[in-house]
Design a protein around this motif. Structure first.
Motif, PDB file in Angstrom:
ATOM      1  N   ARG A  27       0.834  -1.206   0.000  1.00  0.00           N
ATOM      2  CA  ARG A  27       0.000   0.000   0.000  1.00  0.00           C
ATOM      3  C   ARG A  27       0.870   1.257   0.000  1.00  0.00           C
ATOM      4  O   ARG A  27       0.601   2.209  -0.724  1.00  0.00           O
ATOM      5  N   ALA A  28       1.915   1.255   0.804  1.00  0.00           N
ATOM      6  CA  ALA A  28       2.821   2.410   0.854  1.00  0.00           C
ATOM      7  C   ALA A  28       3.510   2.619  -0.490  1.00  0.00           C
ATOM      8  O   ALA A  28       3.676   3.760  -0.941  1.00  0.00           O
ATOM      9  N   GLU A  29       3.900   1.534  -1.140  1.00  0.00           N
ATOM     10  CA  GLU A  29       4.527   1.650  -2.453  1.00  0.00           C
ATOM     11  C   GLU A  29       3.538   2.192  -3.478  1.00  0.00           C
ATOM     12  O   GLU A  29       3.896   3.008  -4.324  1.00  0.00           O
ATOM     13  N   GLY A  30       2.287   1.746  -3.400  1.00  0.00           N
ATOM     14  CA  GLY A  30       1.269   2.244  -4.316  1.00  0.00           C
ATOM     15  C   GLY A  30       0.990   3.720  -4.122  1.00  0.00           C
ATOM     16  O   GLY A  30       0.863   4.473  -5.094  1.00  0.00           O
ATOM     17  N   LEU A  31       0.920   4.154  -2.869  1.00  0.00           N
ATOM     18  CA  LEU A  31       0.698   5.568  -2.593  1.00  0.00           C
ATOM     19  C   LEU A  31       1.878   6.415  -3.047  1.00  0.00           C
ATOM     20  O   LEU A  31       1.697   7.513  -3.576  1.00  0.00           O
ATOM     21  N   MET A  32       3.087   5.903  -2.873  1.00  0.00           N
ATOM     22  CA  MET A  32       4.265   6.631  -3.329  1.00  0.00           C
ATOM     23  C   MET A  32       4.271   6.737  -4.849  1.00  0.00           C
ATOM     24  O   MET A  32       4.606   7.783  -5.408  1.00  0.00           O
ATOM     25  N   PHE A  33       3.876   5.662  -5.541  1.00  0.00           N
ATOM     26  CA  PHE A  33       3.795   5.704  -6.993  1.00  0.00           C
ATOM     27  C   PHE A  33       2.776   6.752  -7.444  1.00  0.00           C
ATOM     28  O   PHE A  33       3.055   7.546  -8.347  1.00  0.00           O
ATOM     29  N   LEU A  34       1.602   6.768  -6.825  1.00  0.00           N
ATOM     30  CA  LEU A  34       0.581   7.751  -7.197  1.00  0.00           C
ATOM     31  C   LEU A  34       1.068   9.171  -6.933  1.00  0.00           C
ATOM     32  O   LEU A  34       0.839  10.076  -7.737  1.00  0.00           O
ATOM     33  N   TRP A  35       1.739   9.369  -5.813  1.00  0.00           N
ATOM     34  CA  TRP A  35       2.280  10.688  -5.456  1.00  0.00           C
ATOM     35  C   TRP A  35       3.272  11.151  -6.522  1.00  0.00           C
ATOM     36  O   TRP A  35       3.222  12.282  -6.985  1.00  0.00           O
ATOM     37  N   LEU A  36       4.165  10.258  -6.909  1.00  0.00           N
ATOM     38  CA  LEU A  36       5.165  10.616  -7.919  1.00  0.00           C
ATOM     39  C   LEU A  36       4.542  10.775  -9.305  1.00  0.00           C
ATOM     40  O   LEU A  36       4.843  11.730 -10.015  1.00  0.00           O
ATOM     41  N   ALA A  37       3.669   9.846  -9.683  1.00  0.00           N
ATOM     42  CA  ALA A  37       3.145   9.819 -11.045  1.00  0.00           C
ATOM     43  C   ALA A  37       2.185  10.965 -11.327  1.00  0.00           C
ATOM     44  O   ALA A  37       2.147  11.476 -12.446  1.00  0.00           O
ATOM     45  N   PHE A  38       1.408  11.388 -10.350  1.00  0.00           N
ATOM     46  CA  PHE A  38       0.361  12.374 -10.620  1.00  0.00           C
ATOM     47  C   PHE A  38       0.585  13.733  -9.986  1.00  0.00           C
ATOM     48  O   PHE A  38      -0.173  14.656 -10.227  1.00  0.00           O
ATOM     49  N   LEU A  39       1.641  13.898  -9.203  1.00  0.00           N
ATOM     50  CA  LEU A  39       1.882  15.205  -8.611  1.00  0.00           C
ATOM     51  C   LEU A  39       3.322  15.678  -8.827  1.00  0.00           C
ATOM     52  O   LEU A  39       3.546  16.738  -9.397  1.00  0.00           O
ATOM     53  N   VAL A  40       4.275  14.888  -8.406  1.00  0.00           N
ATOM     54  CA  VAL A  40       5.665  15.345  -8.419  1.00  0.00           C
ATOM     55  C   VAL A  40       6.203  15.466  -9.847  1.00  0.00           C
ATOM     56  O   VAL A  40       6.685  16.534 -10.236  1.00  0.00           O
ATOM     57  N   TRP A  41       6.125  14.387 -10.635  1.00  0.00           N
ATOM     58  CA  TRP A  41       6.711  14.428 -11.973  1.00  0.00           C
ATOM     59  C   TRP A  41       6.006  15.403 -12.907  1.00  0.00           C
ATOM     60  O   TRP A  41       6.685  16.100 -13.676  1.00  0.00           O
ATOM     61  N   PRO A  42       4.672  15.517 -12.878  1.00  0.00           N
ATOM     62  CA  PRO A  42       4.051  16.561 -13.706  1.00  0.00           C
ATOM     63  C   PRO A  42       4.504  17.970 -13.316  1.00  0.00           C
ATOM     64  O   PRO A  42       4.721  18.814 -14.192  1.00  0.00           O
ATOM     65  N   LEU A  43       4.656  18.231 -12.036  1.00  0.00           N
ATOM     66  CA  LEU A  43       5.134  19.551 -11.613  1.00  0.00           C
ATOM     67  C   LEU A  43       6.562  19.806 -12.081  1.00  0.00           C
ATOM     68  O   LEU A  43       6.903  20.911 -12.506  1.00  0.00           O
ATOM     69  N   ILE A  44       7.396  18.791 -12.018  1.00  0.00           N
ATOM     70  CA  ILE A  44       8.766  18.935 -12.492  1.00  0.00           C
ATOM     71  C   ILE A  44       8.776  19.174 -14.011  1.00  0.00           C
ATOM     72  O   ILE A  44       9.523  20.015 -14.510  1.00  0.00           O
ATOM     73  N   ALA A  45       7.928  18.450 -14.744  1.00  0.00           N
ATOM     74  CA  ALA A  45       7.869  18.623 -16.195  1.00  0.00           C
ATOM     75  C   ALA A  45       7.393  20.027 -16.565  1.00  0.00           C
ATOM     76  O   ALA A  45       7.985  20.691 -17.416  1.00  0.00           O
ATOM     77  N   VAL A  46       6.327  20.496 -15.927  1.00  0.00           N
ATOM     78  CA  VAL A  46       5.807  21.833 -16.209  1.00  0.00           C
ATOM     79  C   VAL A  46       6.838  22.894 -15.822  1.00  0.00           C
ATOM     80  O   VAL A  46       7.056  23.867 -16.552  1.00  0.00           O
ATOM     81  N   GLY A  47       7.483  22.722 -14.702  1.00  0.00           N
ATOM     82  CA  GLY A  47       8.508  23.670 -14.278  1.00  0.00           C
ATOM     83  C   GLY A  47       9.690  23.718 -15.229  1.00  0.00           C
ATOM     84  O   GLY A  47      10.220  24.794 -15.520  1.00  0.00           O
ATOM     85  N   THR A  48      10.095  22.564 -15.742  1.00  0.00           N
ATOM     86  CA  THR A  48      11.212  22.521 -16.682  1.00  0.00           C
ATOM     87  C   THR A  48      10.863  23.220 -17.994  1.00  0.00           C
ATOM     88  O   THR A  48      11.640  24.034 -18.503  1.00  0.00           O
ATOM     89  N   VAL A  49       9.682  22.919 -18.529  1.00  0.00           N
ATOM     90  CA  VAL A  49       9.260  23.552 -19.782  1.00  0.00           C
ATOM     91  C   VAL A  49       9.072  25.051 -19.576  1.00  0.00           C
ATOM     92  O   VAL A  49       9.449  25.861 -20.431  1.00  0.00           O
ATOM     93  N   SER A  50       8.521  25.434 -18.440  1.00  0.00           N
ATOM     94  CA  SER A  50       8.329  26.865 -18.151  1.00  0.00           C
ATOM     95  C   SER A  50       9.668  27.589 -18.038  1.00  0.00           C
ATOM     96  O   SER A  50       9.824  28.701 -18.557  1.00  0.00           O
ATOM     97  N   ALA A  51      10.616  26.996 -17.371  1.00  0.00           N
ATOM     98  CA  ALA A  51      11.933  27.613 -17.235  1.00  0.00           C
ATOM     99  C   ALA A  51      12.620  27.737 -18.591  1.00  0.00           C
ATOM    100  O   ALA A  51      13.264  28.758 -18.873  1.00  0.00           O
TER     101      ALA A  51
END
Length: 64
Positions: A27-51
């Motif tokens: 369960r912890a691994e699944g929650l970490m995957f969801l956190w990374l897949a739907f929040l962290v990596w999209p924010l990093i991608a948008v921030g990189t393209v914006s910069a």
């Protein structure tokens, strides 16, 4: 003379119980995957393209 055991080469069963952290649950691994897949990596991608876009804009502003 007894050789000094290397922590890198030692087998996991050779370690003491207090040496390692508890294994993450499924369960912890699944929650970490969801956190990374739907929040962290999209924010990093948008921030990189914006910069990158901002740097091009500033370059054009200063050179033209």
């Amino acid at each position: 003379m007894r050789p000094i055991p290397s922590p890198v080469l030692s087998h996991p069963s050779d370690r003491k119980a207090t040496d390692s952290a508890p294994a993450p649950t499924r369960r912890a691994e699944g929650l970490m995957f969801l956190w990374l897949a739907f929040l962290v990596w999209p924010l990093i991608a948008v921030g990189t393209v914006s910069a990158y876009g901002f740097s091009i804009w500033m370059y054009q502003l200063l050179t033209h």
